[in-house]
Enzyme design. Sequence first.
Site, PDB file in Angstrom:
ATOM      1  N   GLY A   8       0.654  -1.280   0.001  1.00  0.00           N
ATOM      2  CA  GLY A   8      -0.042   0.073  -0.061  1.00  0.00           C
ATOM      3  C   GLY A   8       0.907   1.341  -0.102  1.00  0.00           C
ATOM      4  CG  ASN A  83       1.117   1.446   4.877  1.00  0.00           C
ATOM      5  OD1 ASN A  83       0.931   2.180   5.904  1.00  0.00           O
ATOM      6  ND2 ASN A  83       0.597   1.781   3.602  1.00  0.00           N
ATOM      7  CE1 TYR A 148      -8.237   0.877  10.188  1.00  0.00           C
ATOM      8  CE2 TYR A 148      -8.333   2.278  12.109  1.00  0.00           C
ATOM      9  CZ  TYR A 148      -7.577   1.977  11.216  1.00  0.00           C
ATOM     10  OH  TYR A 148      -6.376   2.593  10.933  1.00  0.00           O
ATOM     11  CB  ILE A 181      -1.707   9.886  10.021  1.00  0.00           C
ATOM     12  CG1 ILE A 181      -1.108   9.310  11.050  1.00  0.00           C
ATOM     13  CG2 ILE A 181      -0.284  10.381   8.892  1.00  0.00           C
ATOM     14  CD1 ILE A 181      -0.083   9.894  12.218  1.00  0.00           C
TER      15      ILE A 181
HETATM   16  P1  NAP Z   1      -4.645   5.624   2.708  1.00  0.00           P
HETATM   17  O1  NAP Z   1      -4.095   7.052   2.199  1.00  0.00           O
HETATM   18  O2  NAP Z   1      -5.881   5.478   2.234  1.00  0.00           O
HETATM   19  O3  NAP Z   1      -3.918   4.631   1.692  1.00  0.00           O
HETATM   20  C1  NAP Z   1      -4.139   3.305   1.912  1.00  0.00           C
HETATM   21  C2  NAP Z   1      -3.045   2.510   0.938  1.00  0.00           C
HETATM   22  O4  NAP Z   1      -3.398   1.181   1.050  1.00  0.00           O
HETATM   23  C3  NAP Z   1      -3.138   2.710  -0.267  1.00  0.00           C
HETATM   24  O5  NAP Z   1      -1.679   2.703  -1.201  1.00  0.00           O
HETATM   25  C4  NAP Z   1      -4.041   1.588  -1.098  1.00  0.00           C
HETATM   26  O6  NAP Z   1      -3.790   1.412  -2.504  1.00  0.00           O
HETATM   27  C5  NAP Z   1      -3.612   0.483  -0.123  1.00  0.00           C
HETATM   28  N1  NAP Z   1      -4.557  -0.644  -0.136  1.00  0.00           N
HETATM   29  C6  NAP Z   1      -5.905  -0.624   0.379  1.00  0.00           C
HETATM   30  N2  NAP Z   1      -6.364  -1.798   0.083  1.00  0.00           N
HETATM   31  C7  NAP Z   1      -5.331  -2.695  -0.427  1.00  0.00           C
HETATM   32  C8  NAP Z   1      -5.339  -3.791  -0.861  1.00  0.00           C
HETATM   33  N3  NAP Z   1      -6.266  -4.663  -0.686  1.00  0.00           N
HETATM   34  N4  NAP Z   1      -4.014  -4.297  -1.242  1.00  0.00           N
HETATM   35  C9  NAP Z   1      -3.118  -3.398  -1.612  1.00  0.00           C
HETATM   36  N5  NAP Z   1      -3.009  -2.276  -1.046  1.00  0.00           N
HETATM   37  C10 NAP Z   1      -4.101  -1.752  -0.560  1.00  0.00           C
HETATM   38  O7  NAP Z   1      -4.029   5.307   3.980  1.00  0.00           O
HETATM   39  P2  NAP Z   1      -3.065   5.778   4.985  1.00  0.00           P
HETATM   40  O8  NAP Z   1      -3.642   6.791   5.933  1.00  0.00           O
HETATM   41  O9  NAP Z   1      -1.851   5.784   4.426  1.00  0.00           O
HETATM   42  O10 NAP Z   1      -2.739   4.590   5.915  1.00  0.00           O
HETATM   43  C11 NAP Z   1      -1.745   3.421   5.781  1.00  0.00           C
HETATM   44  C12 NAP Z   1      -2.051   2.502   6.847  1.00  0.00           C
HETATM   45  O11 NAP Z   1      -1.915   3.161   8.153  1.00  0.00           O
HETATM   46  C13 NAP Z   1      -3.174   1.467   7.041  1.00  0.00           C
HETATM   47  O12 NAP Z   1      -3.151   0.171   7.318  1.00  0.00           O
HETATM   48  C14 NAP Z   1      -3.998   2.571   8.033  1.00  0.00           C
HETATM   49  O13 NAP Z   1      -5.105   1.501   8.722  1.00  0.00           O
HETATM   50  C15 NAP Z   1      -2.907   2.737   8.929  1.00  0.00           C
HETATM   51  N6  NAP Z   1      -3.448   3.789   9.898  1.00  0.00           N
HETATM   52  C16 NAP Z   1      -3.711   5.117   9.377  1.00  0.00           C
HETATM   53  C17 NAP Z   1      -4.127   6.244  10.124  1.00  0.00           C
HETATM   54  C18 NAP Z   1      -4.412   7.674   9.708  1.00  0.00           C
HETATM   55  O14 NAP Z   1      -4.854   8.486  10.701  1.00  0.00           O
HETATM   56  N7  NAP Z   1      -4.208   7.930   8.551  1.00  0.00           N
HETATM   57  C19 NAP Z   1      -4.094   5.994  11.511  1.00  0.00           C
HETATM   58  C20 NAP Z   1      -3.800   4.762  12.132  1.00  0.00           C
HETATM   59  C21 NAP Z   1      -3.322   3.724  11.099  1.00  0.00           C
HETATM   60  P3  NAP Z   1      -4.066   1.689  -3.735  1.00  0.00           P
HETATM   61  O15 NAP Z   1      -4.401   3.104  -3.637  1.00  0.00           O
HETATM   62  O16 NAP Z   1      -3.172   1.335  -4.602  1.00  0.00           O
HETATM   63  O17 NAP Z   1      -5.743   0.796  -3.729  1.00  0.00           O
END
Ligand code: NAP
Length: 240
Positions: A8, A83, A148, A181
């Site tokens: 991701g 991730n 989640y 984030i």
């Molecule tokens: P994001 O901006 O929504 O990006 C999500 C990423 O995951 C994208 O690159 C997406 O790929 C990929 N993805 C989703 N489903 C997938 C699948 N089935 N196979 C492969 N890739 C997949 O999210 P983010 O905020 O960067 O979050 C990244 C991680 O941090 C996640 O695990 C999230 O739960 C965790 N997190 C985030 C926050 C926050 O506040 N943002 C807080 C706590 C934890 P495509 O776009 O190519 O589909």
Amino acid sequence: MKTALITGSSRGIGRAAALRLAGDGFRVVINYHTSKGEAESLLDELSARDFPGCAAVQADVSDRAQVEKMFALAGGVDVLVNNAGIAQQKLFTDLTEQDWDRMFDVDVKGIFHCCQCALPYMIHRKQGKIINISSMWGQVGASCEVHYSAAKAAVIGLTKALAKEVGPSGIQVNCVAPGVIATEMNAQLDESTLCGLKEETPLGMLGAAEDIAAAVSFLAGENSRFITGQVLGVNGGMII
Ligand code: NAP
């Protein structure tokens, strides 16, 4: 040159981690699911910055066959950053079985698939690092995000158990638990909610993807050699 595969990494935290690990000297393998254009432009950015040998591979981490193909294309992976993740906000009573299954398929089973594919090479080399991205909601639970929160708690359990199992093979497994984030995952939150979240955070701000990338960089590097099975909270003090 060591290889780091970041699932991701087309957007958000994964993208920041890919840039950071490339800067740390890793050959980076970008994984994306649907955001081909973003993954390709990240790859262009990495080659423009003279980071050699990087690649972008499409795979849905919840699909075993696609994950196996991705690892075959990637070659041996020294650092795996799990991730890729999805989030969803919904009342528990409105959740469908499909919502529940998709959450666990991507956020938990995806890690299972990737770890199983990464480990044979790491065990053979008697070294390797796995870094799982959980969430502070996996530690304390979030209203309207029960599936989640449960999935992210499972990531913490998986991290601790796997760390015990593969530690004797020289492999470290750790977890980063981000707070709020600023990424597209939170794009649906309105300004007043974001202000409220900032106020609730002792450091008075939201985190940036680069803050999580910095924690990943530490766990991927030599300075973390005696750390395994840990959950590193990067949340501005929102949960302590
Ligand atoms: P994001 O901006 O929504 O990006 C999500 C990423 O995951 C994208 O690159 C997406 O790929 C990929 N993805 C989703 N489903 C997938 C699948 N089935 N196979 C492969 N890739 C997949 O999210 P983010 O905020 O960067 O979050 C990244 C991680 O941090 C996640 O695990 C999230 O739960 C965790 N997190 C985030 C926050 C926050 O506040 N943002 C807080 C706590 C934890 P495509 O776009 O190519 O589909």
